[in-house]
Design a protein around this motif. Structure first.
Motif, PDB file in Angstrom:
ATOM      1  N   ILE A  80     101.712  34.759 109.350  1.00  0.00           N
ATOM      2  CA  ILE A  80     100.931  34.558 108.125  1.00  0.00           C
ATOM      3  C   ILE A  80     101.851  34.303 106.940  1.00  0.00           C
ATOM      4  N   THR A  81     102.907  35.101 106.840  1.00  0.00           N
ATOM      5  CA  THR A  81     103.856  34.927 105.739  1.00  0.00           C
ATOM      6  C   THR A  81     104.474  33.536 105.764  1.00  0.00           C
ATOM      7  N   GLY A  82     104.899  33.091 106.938  1.00  0.00           N
ATOM      8  CA  GLY A  82     105.504  31.766 107.056  1.00  0.00           C
ATOM      9  C   GLY A  82     104.546  30.646 106.699  1.00  0.00           C
ATOM     10  N   THR A  83     103.306  30.751 107.172  1.00  0.00           N
ATOM     11  CA  THR A  83     102.316  29.710 106.872  1.00  0.00           C
ATOM     12  C   THR A  83     101.990  29.665 105.390  1.00  0.00           C
ATOM     13  N   LEU A  84     101.802  30.832 104.766  1.00  0.00           N
ATOM     14  CA  LEU A  84     101.492  30.852 103.335  1.00  0.00           C
ATOM     15  C   LEU A  84     102.659  30.342 102.506  1.00  0.00           C
ATOM     16  N   ASN A  85     103.876  30.621 102.925  1.00  0.00           N
ATOM     17  CA  ASN A  85     105.039  30.060 102.216  1.00  0.00           C
ATOM     18  C   ASN A  85     105.042  28.537 102.298  1.00  0.00           C
ATOM     19  N   ARG A  86     104.700  27.999 103.465  1.00  0.00           N
ATOM     20  CA  ARG A  86     104.660  26.537 103.616  1.00  0.00           C
ATOM     21  C   ARG A  86     103.545  25.933 102.757  1.00  0.00           C
ATOM     22  N   ILE A  87     102.396  26.592 102.721  1.00  0.00           N
ATOM     23  CA  ILE A  87     101.294  26.106 101.890  1.00  0.00           C
ATOM     24  C   ILE A  87     101.709  26.074 100.425  1.00  0.00           C
ATOM     25  N   MET A  88     102.355  27.150  99.961  1.00  0.00           N
ATOM     26  CA  MET A  88     102.747  27.208  98.554  1.00  0.00           C
ATOM     27  C   MET A  88     103.852  26.195  98.238  1.00  0.00           C
ATOM     28  N   ARG A  89     104.743  25.957  99.182  1.00  0.00           N
ATOM     29  CA  ARG A  89     105.779  24.941  98.948  1.00  0.00           C
ATOM     30  C   ARG A  89     105.142  23.566  98.749  1.00  0.00           C
ATOM     31  N   GLN A  90     104.104  23.252  99.525  1.00  0.00           N
ATOM     32  CA  GLN A  90     103.437  21.960  99.384  1.00  0.00           C
ATOM     33  C   GLN A  90     102.682  21.882  98.061  1.00  0.00           C
ATOM     34  N   ILE A  91     102.042  22.994  97.663  1.00  0.00           N
ATOM     35  CA  ILE A  91     101.370  23.023  96.361  1.00  0.00           C
ATOM     36  C   ILE A  91     102.390  22.804  95.244  1.00  0.00           C
ATOM     37  N   SER A  92     103.566  23.386  95.406  1.00  0.00           N
ATOM     38  CA  SER A  92     104.634  23.229  94.417  1.00  0.00           C
ATOM     39  C   SER A  92     105.042  21.770  94.282  1.00  0.00           C
ATOM     40  N   VAL A  93     105.165  21.096  95.412  1.00  0.00           N
ATOM     41  CA  VAL A  93     105.524  19.669  95.396  1.00  0.00           C
ATOM     42  C   VAL A  93     104.417  18.843  94.749  1.00  0.00           C
ATOM     43  N   ASP A  94     103.165  19.154  95.099  1.00  0.00           N
ATOM     44  CA  ASP A  94     102.040  18.336  94.642  1.00  0.00           C
ATOM     45  C   ASP A  94     101.675  18.576  93.180  1.00  0.00           C
ATOM     46  N   TRP A  95     101.827  19.824  92.712  1.00  0.00           N
ATOM     47  CA  TRP A  95     101.282  20.172  91.398  1.00  0.00           C
ATOM     48  C   TRP A  95     102.292  20.818  90.448  1.00  0.00           C
ATOM     49  N   GLY A  96     103.527  20.927  90.874  1.00  0.00           N
ATOM     50  CA  GLY A  96     104.576  21.334  89.960  1.00  0.00           C
ATOM     51  C   GLY A  96     104.613  22.786  89.572  1.00  0.00           C
ATOM     52  N   ILE A  97     103.999  23.653  90.371  1.00  0.00           N
ATOM     53  CA  ILE A  97     104.098  25.085  90.081  1.00  0.00           C
ATOM     54  C   ILE A  97     105.203  25.668  90.965  1.00  0.00           C
ATOM     55  N   PRO A  98     105.809  26.786  90.568  1.00  0.00           N
ATOM     56  CA  PRO A  98     106.910  27.344  91.359  1.00  0.00           C
ATOM     57  C   PRO A  98     106.485  27.684  92.793  1.00  0.00           C
ATOM     58  N   ALA A  99     107.379  27.478  93.728  1.00  0.00           N
ATOM     59  CA  ALA A  99     107.088  27.789  95.131  1.00  0.00           C
ATOM     60  C   ALA A  99     106.958  29.282  95.378  1.00  0.00           C
ATOM     61  N   THR A 100     107.384  30.086  94.408  1.00  0.00           N
ATOM     62  CA  THR A 100     107.262  31.544  94.525  1.00  0.00           C
ATOM     63  C   THR A 100     105.965  32.059  93.901  1.00  0.00           C
ATOM     64  N   THR A 101     105.098  31.145  93.431  1.00  0.00           N
ATOM     65  CA  THR A 101     103.849  31.554  92.795  1.00  0.00           C
ATOM     66  C   THR A 101     103.013  32.420  93.741  1.00  0.00           C
ATOM     67  N   GLU A 102     102.376  33.419  93.156  1.00  0.00           N
ATOM     68  CA  GLU A 102     101.583  34.371  93.926  1.00  0.00           C
ATOM     69  C   GLU A 102     100.205  33.796  94.268  1.00  0.00           C
ATOM     70  N   PHE A 103      99.749  34.062  95.492  1.00  0.00           N
ATOM     71  CA  PHE A 103      98.347  33.827  95.828  1.00  0.00           C
ATOM     72  C   PHE A 103      97.559  35.002  95.233  1.00  0.00           C
ATOM     73  N   HIS A 104      96.932  34.763  94.095  1.00  0.00           N
ATOM     74  CA  HIS A 104      96.229  35.826  93.370  1.00  0.00           C
ATOM     75  C   HIS A 104      94.821  35.332  93.068  1.00  0.00           C
ATOM     76  N   GLY A 105      93.828  36.029  93.618  1.00  0.00           N
ATOM     77  CA  GLY A 105      92.464  35.533  93.609  1.00  0.00           C
ATOM     78  C   GLY A 105      91.928  35.144  92.248  1.00  0.00           C
ATOM     79  N   HIS A 106      92.070  36.007  91.250  1.00  0.00           N
ATOM     80  CA  HIS A 106      91.458  35.758  89.942  1.00  0.00           C
ATOM     81  C   HIS A 106      92.009  34.508  89.258  1.00  0.00           C
ATOM     82  N   PRO A 107      93.325  34.367  89.079  1.00  0.00           N
ATOM     83  CA  PRO A 107      93.815  33.148  88.418  1.00  0.00           C
ATOM     84  C   PRO A 107      93.588  31.882  89.238  1.00  0.00           C
ATOM     85  N   ILE A 108      93.624  31.972  90.553  1.00  0.00           N
ATOM     86  CA  ILE A 108      93.345  30.781  91.358  1.00  0.00           C
ATOM     87  C   ILE A 108      91.892  30.353  91.161  1.00  0.00           C
ATOM     88  N   PHE A 109      90.972  31.305  91.229  1.00  0.00           N
ATOM     89  CA  PHE A 109      89.548  30.992  91.115  1.00  0.00           C
ATOM     90  C   PHE A 109      89.215  30.420  89.742  1.00  0.00           C
TER      91      PHE A 109
END
Length: 238
Positions: A30-59
């Protein structure tokens, strides 16, 4: 051995916790997959790859997510939930209704009136114990850091020496190891997963979505959890 990652989400009378139980293999996957997802989001949208998956700000599109389109943020929830249920995990979801709990404690002359978050956390511990017994193993509790962590550690020690209060699911938590360990969620993809579960669980029970598209996506997310068969004894008290 299992690791049980716990986070909460509260609003009004709703005091809820989500627990995500996983062994070392599921935790790593799970950790590895979520890291890969966030790395792709970082590439696509310019947010840090270390950004937290946090329900409230994402929603709500806040903080690092404020320039990320709604469709992408909705997709993040689905990707996280799909990642979770793809592994051999157990999902614990419980909530306590604060007003009904206070009424019950008063009408039944409880000798000690515990706050709702403590009661709900006890329910999570009891179910983590139950899962550990069912799987003939032990578990370590890792919770998101909080200001009242010492009180939760003290109650955990009391449960292990004197047993949990009441007769319902009474246990001394003998399958849960050591103490409750608290860690910052921004350093743990597993605690972030528990946060995402807790956020959606709380919103499902406290918000009537005015936008039919939001209602549809919430229903889809909940369906993902239900149909996965990964949830254990979900419910509320009283």
């Amino acid at each position: 051995m299992l690791l049980c990652f716990v986070d909460e989400s509260d609003q009004g009378d709703f005091h809820g916790f989500a627990g995500l139980m996983a062994d070392e293999h599921a935790t790593k996957a799970i950790t590895g997959t979520l890291n890969r997802i966030m790395r792709q989001i970082s590439v696509d949208w310019g947010i840090p790859a270390t950004t937290e998956f946090h329900g409230h700000p994402i929603f709500h599109g806040k903080e690092a997510w404020k320039h990320v389109p709604t469709r992408v943020r909705v997709g993040v929830f689905h990707k996280v939930f799909d990642t979770i249920v793809a592994e051999d995990v157990v999902i614990l979801l419980r909530w306590v209704h604060a007003a009904r709990l206070a009424e019950r404690q008063a009408s039944n002359f409880y000798p000690v009136n515990f706050p709702p978050e403590q009661v709900c956390f006890q329910h999570i511990l009891q179910r983590a114990q139950q899962v550990s017994v069912n799987r003939d193993t032990h578990a370590l509790i890792i919770a998101d850091d909080r200001h009242d962590r010492d009180r939760h550690r003290e109650r955990f020690a009391t449960y292990q020496t004197q047993g949990t209060p009441g007769v319902y699911m009474q246990t001394n938590l003998d399958r849960l190891l050591d103490t409750v360990h608290f860690a910052p969620s921004h350093m743990s993809r597993m605690l972030q997963s528990a946060d995402m579960l807790a956020f959606i669980y709380r919103r499902m029970h406290t918000v009537t979505e005015s936008d039919p598209r939001a209602a549809r996506e919430m229903a889809r997310l909940w369906q993902t959890l239900v149909e996965s068969g990964r949830m254990h004894n979900e419910g509320n008290w009283p």
